[in-house]
Design a protein around this motif. Structure first.
Motif, PDB file in Angstrom:
ATOM      1  N   ALA A 119     -10.420  -9.447   4.944  1.00 13.54           N
ATOM      2  CA  ALA A 119     -11.340  -8.626   4.022  1.00 13.54           C
ATOM      3  C   ALA A 119     -12.698  -9.012   3.885  1.00 13.54           C
ATOM      4  CB  ALA A 119     -10.318  -9.157   2.486  1.00 13.54           C
ATOM      5  N   LYS A 120     -13.384  -8.126   3.407  1.00 14.52           N
ATOM      6  CA  LYS A 120     -14.846  -8.206   3.322  1.00 14.52           C
ATOM      7  C   LYS A 120     -15.252  -7.377   2.097  1.00 14.52           C
ATOM      8  CE  LYS A 120     -16.807  -6.952   7.422  1.00 14.52           C
ATOM      9  NZ  LYS A 120     -15.903  -6.817   8.365  1.00 14.52           N
ATOM     10  N   ALA A 121     -16.086  -8.198   1.448  1.00 17.24           N
ATOM     11  CA  ALA A 121     -16.595  -7.387  -0.062  1.00 17.24           C
ATOM     12  C   ALA A 121     -17.359  -6.113   0.290  1.00 17.24           C
ATOM     13  CB  ALA A 121     -17.639  -8.371  -0.503  1.00 17.24           C
ATOM     14  N   SER A 122     -17.992  -6.122   1.542  1.00 15.35           N
ATOM     15  CA  SER A 122     -18.742  -4.868   1.899  1.00 15.35           C
ATOM     16  C   SER A 122     -18.054  -3.865   2.222  1.00 15.35           C
ATOM     17  CB  SER A 122     -19.850  -5.311   3.023  1.00 15.35           C
ATOM     18  OG  SER A 122     -19.077  -5.674   4.369  1.00 15.35           O
ATOM     19  N   ASP A 123     -16.866  -3.803   2.755  1.00 10.52           N
ATOM     20  CA  ASP A 123     -16.062  -2.778   3.000  1.00 10.52           C
ATOM     21  C   ASP A 123     -15.718  -1.677   1.778  1.00 10.52           C
ATOM     22  OD1 ASP A 123     -15.990  -3.538   5.650  1.00 10.52           O
ATOM     23  OD2 ASP A 123     -14.344  -4.441   5.639  1.00 10.52           O
ATOM     24  N   PHE A 124     -15.803  -2.459   0.669  1.00  7.04           N
ATOM     25  CA  PHE A 124     -15.544  -1.585  -0.673  1.00  7.04           C
ATOM     26  C   PHE A 124     -16.619  -1.620  -1.535  1.00  7.04           C
ATOM     27  CE2 PHE A 124     -11.819  -3.356   1.253  1.00  7.04           C
ATOM     28  CZ  PHE A 124     -11.003  -2.442   1.556  1.00  7.04           C
ATOM     29  N   SER A 125     -16.588  -0.533  -2.417  1.00  6.59           N
ATOM     30  CA  SER A 125     -17.494  -0.552  -3.682  1.00  6.59           C
ATOM     31  C   SER A 125     -16.876  -1.090  -4.989  1.00  6.59           C
ATOM     32  CB  SER A 125     -17.821   0.747  -3.910  1.00  6.59           C
ATOM     33  OG  SER A 125     -18.359   1.503  -3.042  1.00  6.59           O
ATOM     34  N   HIS A 126     -17.301  -1.908  -5.780  1.00 10.19           N
ATOM     35  CA  HIS A 126     -16.842  -2.478  -6.808  1.00 10.19           C
ATOM     36  C   HIS A 126     -16.135  -1.469  -7.910  1.00 10.19           C
ATOM     37  CE1 HIS A 126     -15.758  -5.305 -10.023  1.00 10.19           C
ATOM     38  NE2 HIS A 126     -16.729  -4.934 -10.687  1.00 10.19           N
ATOM     39  N   LEU A 127     -14.898  -1.374  -8.198  1.00 12.51           N
ATOM     40  CA  LEU A 127     -14.279  -0.448  -9.168  1.00 12.51           C
ATOM     41  C   LEU A 127     -14.080   0.906  -8.312  1.00 12.51           C
ATOM     42  CD1 LEU A 127     -15.705  -1.225 -12.520  1.00 12.51           C
ATOM     43  CD2 LEU A 127     -13.587  -2.085 -11.576  1.00 12.51           C
ATOM     44  N   GLU A 128     -14.382   1.020  -7.210  1.00 13.03           N
ATOM     45  CA  GLU A 128     -13.857   2.458  -6.688  1.00 13.03           C
ATOM     46  C   GLU A 128     -12.391   2.535  -6.672  1.00 13.03           C
ATOM     47  OE1 GLU A 128     -13.250   3.036  -2.141  1.00 13.03           O
ATOM     48  OE2 GLU A 128     -14.416   0.981  -1.998  1.00 13.03           O
ATOM     49  N   THR A 129     -11.901   3.735  -6.705  1.00 10.72           N
ATOM     50  CA  THR A 129     -10.540   3.918  -6.784  1.00 10.72           C
ATOM     51  C   THR A 129      -9.848   4.072  -5.419  1.00 10.72           C
ATOM     52  OG1 THR A 129     -10.616   5.229  -8.653  1.00 10.72           O
ATOM     53  CG2 THR A 129      -8.809   5.606  -7.584  1.00 10.72           C
ATOM     54  N   VAL A 130      -9.083   3.266  -5.098  1.00  6.23           N
ATOM     55  CA  VAL A 130      -8.481   2.943  -3.913  1.00  6.23           C
ATOM     56  C   VAL A 130      -6.719   3.265  -3.735  1.00  6.23           C
ATOM     57  CG1 VAL A 130      -9.990   1.471  -2.736  1.00  6.23           C
ATOM     58  CG2 VAL A 130      -8.042   0.394  -4.011  1.00  6.23           C
ATOM     59  N   VAL A 131      -6.242   3.367  -2.714  1.00  5.79           N
ATOM     60  CA  VAL A 131      -4.780   3.615  -2.428  1.00  5.79           C
ATOM     61  C   VAL A 131      -4.393   2.366  -1.603  1.00  5.79           C
ATOM     62  CG1 VAL A 131      -2.741   4.934  -1.357  1.00  5.79           C
ATOM     63  CG2 VAL A 131      -4.668   6.148  -2.515  1.00  5.79           C
ATOM     64  N   LEU A 132      -3.280   1.739  -2.328  1.00  5.10           N
ATOM     65  CA  LEU A 132      -2.882   0.479  -1.646  1.00  5.10           C
ATOM     66  C   LEU A 132      -1.438   0.658  -1.126  1.00  5.10           C
ATOM     67  CD1 LEU A 132      -2.736  -2.431  -0.727  1.00  5.10           C
ATOM     68  CD2 LEU A 132      -2.027  -3.314  -3.122  1.00  5.10           C
ATOM     69  N   ASP A 141      -8.492   2.789   3.984  1.00  3.11           N
ATOM     70  CA  ASP A 141      -8.068   2.814   5.357  1.00  3.11           C
ATOM     71  C   ASP A 141      -8.509   1.337   6.368  1.00  3.11           C
ATOM     72  OD1 ASP A 141     -10.824   2.442   4.754  1.00  3.11           O
ATOM     73  OD2 ASP A 141     -11.759   3.861   5.973  1.00  3.11           O
ATOM     74  N   ARG A 142      -8.260   0.298   5.288  1.00  7.33           N
ATOM     75  CA  ARG A 142      -8.333  -0.871   6.204  1.00  7.33           C
ATOM     76  C   ARG A 142      -7.181  -1.421   6.058  1.00  7.33           C
ATOM     77  NH1 ARG A 142     -13.991  -1.918   7.380  1.00  7.33           N
ATOM     78  NH2 ARG A 142     -14.460   0.295   6.826  1.00  7.33           N
ATOM     79  N   LYS A 143      -6.565  -2.121   7.185  1.00  5.40           N
ATOM     80  CA  LYS A 143      -5.110  -2.797   7.414  1.00  5.40           C
ATOM     81  C   LYS A 143      -5.121  -4.080   6.571  1.00  5.40           C
ATOM     82  CE  LYS A 143      -3.577  -2.076  11.851  1.00  5.40           C
ATOM     83  NZ  LYS A 143      -3.799  -2.165  13.327  1.00  5.40           N
TER      84      LYS A 143
END
Lengths: 169, 415
Positions: A119-132, A141-143
């Protein structure tokens, strides 16, 4: 029925562009609140001792997901550090790794803790809506590591002792 | 592909063809709780256990060993709460007279090679001494095991350590265990199942295996697993084919060799068990107290060795020697064989069986500035009192008691 595929806002717990590691149980749920046993009252104190995220409890919405670095939940064995998230309706925590007792407590109480070794912070935006997707092991789209069979058994039963009841049928 | 000892034990207990890292359900042969955390186990069962809280009363029991008989009201209350619950559920209690639960379970032949045991004692991985699985767990998981007969467990990665050579005379199992702590500290083997083999272990007595495996927790290992040698098999009247061994072509995450050729006595100085040095480095340190006992060094063989060393000798003026046999069975043997008299005549205080120095105050605590040699397994600040605790073997403990300063057993023979 609980679902292994959820959607929600992603809290990226970061400091200076890095996911925060070693968030211990005192930062998650401080020992001054340990006398609280009612889960409904625990949520208001979640992360109130984590620098930069002290307003988490006020801003969190049901369905939110939390992303952190290594060794999340290290320290004491207090169950409140898991239950405070359930209290707020937070649906999952994702971290690079966990304190061993924390992980066990969370799994036993049917709260999804998902491991994401790179996991890296730069792969995501804070508070973006994601599917887990905890079945396939995908965060957007990350494993991530999918839930183990044991974790699913307990998750769908709603807890460790509820799972024991299913064994007798 | 060959499989390791822990993989084979877990597979035999319902874990399937598991590999390191897999999370599996496993069946537990012996489900136990002690007086420490046992009352919480009862609380969980009362709250969540439903109509049938105990899967199999024959395999489920309590062992009281921490505070025996209770010397605080909370302990007394908790023990009695457990007794009442056990009566209601028809569960065996090894009560305050029985001794250390892990040793009782081995003595009774319940934890024999290839079996699985869990409970609320963080040193239950001591079962690795007999090639069996053991694990300390929290009160929730223990209650669940009482109710379902199972636990879930992440199969640890397996590593192998080969001990090369034989230690010098006068060096004992505790010294070899301390050599492991000196070599590996508390991080290298963290979370691993550590299979250990070598010439020294091939001929080791059961009590040596127990001492050696008991330091697994301090190494950070999940368990130290020793393939049962002939003496261990004999202790359980078992044949080799009835025990579980790793496959010859088992694959290990890592393999280490530790040379113990000519090893001389060691001690762990404060403040932690991996601060290991030669006993000779501390030869001038004055000793105020000595504790002989614990799950690490409380077996009959350990006590008999202490009695042999102390027979006809006297504890130095101003030194307290406290002796706590691990179990009532050991105590009885010492009594009937006259060894208790040897200990007593030397000046020892001998207490009833139990955890002794490691539990809060069963046989006294150390005060600030007090120097204690202890045959136990933890010397963290506060664990055995406020004083400075040095961990060592029986020989070092007995010699230090007689000489009034830190000394190895070889110095005693000159007295």
């Amino acid at each position: 029925m609980a679902s292994l595929k959820i959607q929600g806002r992603l809290w990226v717990l970061q400091r200076n562009g890095e996911l925060i590691s070693d968030i211990d149980t005192d930062m998650i749920f401080h020992n001054q609140y340990l006398a609280i046993t009612d889960i409904a009252k625990m949520g208001q104190y979640a992360f109130d001792n984590l620098e930069g995220f002290k307003d988490f409890a006020k801003l969190a919405k049901p369905g939110d997901i939390v992303l952190a670095g290594d060794n999340f939940g290290s320290g004491s064995s207090r169950q409140q550090a898991v239950d405070c998230f359930t209290s707020l309706g937070v649906k999952a925590v994702i971290a690079r790794s966990y304190g061993a007792i924390y992980k066990r407590n969370a799994i036993n109480s049917a709260f999804p803790v998902i491991t994401m070794p790179d996991a890296k912070a730069s792969d995501f935006s804070h508070l973006e809506t994601v599917v887990l997707d905890m079945e396939k092991g995908l965060l957007r789209d990350r494993k991530v590591e999918p839930m183990s069979g044991v974790q699913k058994d307990i998750f769908f039963a709603g807890g460790l002792f509820q799972y024991a009841e299913t064994l007798k049928k | 592909m060959g499989r390791t000892l822990i993989q084979k034990i877990i597979s035999k207990h319902g874990g399937g063809e598991c590999a390191g890292g897999d999370v599996v359900w496993m069946d537990i042969d012996n489900r136990s709780a002690r007086d420490f955390a046992g009352a919480n186990v009862v609380g969980n069962l009362e709250k969540y256990g439903g109509d049938s809280p105990i899967a199999d009363p024959e395999k489920t029991f309590f062992t009281f060993d921490c505070n025996v008989p209770a010397n605080t009201i909370p302990y007394a209350t908790n023990q009695h709460r457990i007794r009442l619950y056990a009566r209601e559920q028809h569960l065996k209690v090894w009560d305050v007279n029985a001794g250390i639960g892990s040793h009782v379970v081995i003595e009774e032949g319940l934890a024999k090679p290839g079996t699985t045991t869990i409970g609320t004692d963080s040193h239950l991985n001591i079962m690795g001494a007999v090639g069996a699985f053991g694990q300390g767990m929290g009160d929730v998981d223990t209650a669940f095991a009482f109710k379902s007969g199972k636990i879930w467990f992440q199969v640890p990665e397996s590593v192998k350590v080969t001990l090369k050579g034989m230690p010098a005379p006068g060096t004992e199992a505790k010294d070899v265990a301390l050599a492991m702590l000196r070599e590996f500290g508390s991080h290298t083997l963290l979370g691993k199942s550590v299979e250990v083999q070598g010439e020294w272990l091939d001929q080791a007595e059961l009590s040596d295996c127990i001492t050696f495996a008991s330091l697994g927790t301090e190494l950070g290992a999940i368990i130290i697993l020793l393939p049962p040698n002939q003496k261990v098999l004999d202790a359980f009247s078992m044949k080799r084919e009835e025990a579980v061994y790793a496959d010859d072509d088992a694959v290990y995450e890592k393999e280490y060799t530790l040379d113990i050729t000519g090893l001389t006595p060691l001690l762990a100085a404060p403040p932690n068990p991996h601060n290991v040095h030669a006993v000779s480095e501390y030869a001038d340190t004055k000793v105020d107290g000595v504790f002989i006992g614990s799950c690490t060094n409380g077996s009959y063989a350990d006590m008999a060795y202490a009695a042999k060393l102390l027979k006809g000798r006297k504890v130095a003026d101003g030194v307290m020697l406290k002796v706590v046999p691990a179990t009532r069975t050991t105590w009885m043997r010492l009594l009937h064989e006259g060894l208790l008299a040897d200990l007593f005549d030397a000046g020892a205080i001998v207490s009833n069986a139990g955890c002794g120095g490691c539990a809060s105050g069963q046989i006294g605590m150390t005060g600030s500035g007090e120097v204690q040699i202890s045959t136990s397994n933890r010397n963290f600040t506060g664990k055995q009192g406020k004083g400075d605790t040095y961990l060592a073997g029986i020989g070092t403990a007995a010699a230090s008691a007689v000489l009034g300063r830190i000394a190895s057993v070889n110095e005693l023979e000159e007295v």
